[in-house]
Design an enzyme around this catalytic site. Structure first.
Site, PDB file in Angstrom:
ATOM      1  N   ASP A 167      -4.403   2.526  10.930  1.00 56.35           N
ATOM      2  CA  ASP A 167      -5.806   2.250  11.212  1.00 56.35           C
ATOM      3  C   ASP A 167      -5.890   1.652  12.618  1.00 56.35           C
ATOM      4  OD1 ASP A 167      -8.477   1.329  11.073  1.00 56.35           O
ATOM      5  OD2 ASP A 167      -8.297   0.764   8.983  1.00 56.35           O
ATOM      6  N   GLY A 175       0.767  -1.236   0.000  1.00 58.34           N
ATOM      7  CA  GLY A 175       0.000   0.000   0.000  1.00 58.34           C
ATOM      8  C   GLY A 175       0.793   1.278   0.000  1.00 58.34           C
TER       9      GLY A 175
END
Length: 187
Positions: A110, A51
């Protein structure tokens, strides 16, 4: 002549959260801040694959200090939309990091599970320091006691994709950060 409709991934985006222009501007600002903080320290930038690859590449291009780079791959999501809580290092860095300053670059913070575990792993391998640089911070979902040192943007608790972030290995190639329509991932 009949016009053909092209099926694009953009049809799955609810809204653009962070434009390409804002991304580029903020990456330049972060690069300047890291360069000032690590001047003459020869840091090793470690990108968490997959990512972070777009953010990582752009960040490296705007950070004008002597430095090294390496990558590792860690996973806790599999194909789902939330962290499994179990972090696995699939591919480890090759560099000797004993005594080195590390800038750990990730797309999104996150739950914190991945970065918490990877950061600990790098410290265990002898890093002098580990600073966390994340493009996106989503504090509403935090499960681990971890705080980034460099943050691009703080985002709400929405499913975001683009600029390297994915859902089921799609949408990484969007040049902006968008919110994915719920019907796409709630199928």
């Amino acid at each position: 002549m009949e016009e053909k409709t092209i099926n694009t991934i953009e049809k799955d985006i609810l809204k653009v959260l962070i434009s390409e222009r804002r991304l580029k501007k903020r990456v330049r600002e972060i690069g300047a801040q890291i360069a000032a903080d690590f001047e003459e320290k020869d840091p090793l930038f470690v990108g968490v694959l997959r990512g972070s690859f777009m953010f990582f590449a752009d960040l490296m291009r705007v950070c004008p200090i002597p430095c090294g780079l390496d990558f590792l791959s860690a996973s806790s999501y599999n194909s789902g939309t939330s962290s499994s809580g179990v972090v696995k290092i699939d591919y480890d860095i090759k560099a000797d990091i004993r005594g080195r300053h590390i800038v750990l670059v990730e797309d999104i913070l996150d739950s914190g599970n991945t970065l918490y575990n990877v950061s600990g792993h790098l410290k265990d391998r002898g890093a002098k320091s580990v600073k966390l640089c994340v493009l996106l911070d989503k504090p509403a979902r935090r499960e681990k006691p971890i705080k980034p040192d460099y943050v691009g943007f703080t985002v709400p608790d929405a499913f975001v994709v683009g600029y390297g972030l994915d859902y089921a290995d799609r949408y990484r190639n969007l040049p902006y950060i968008g919110v994915l329509k719920p019907e796409v991932y709630e199928q």
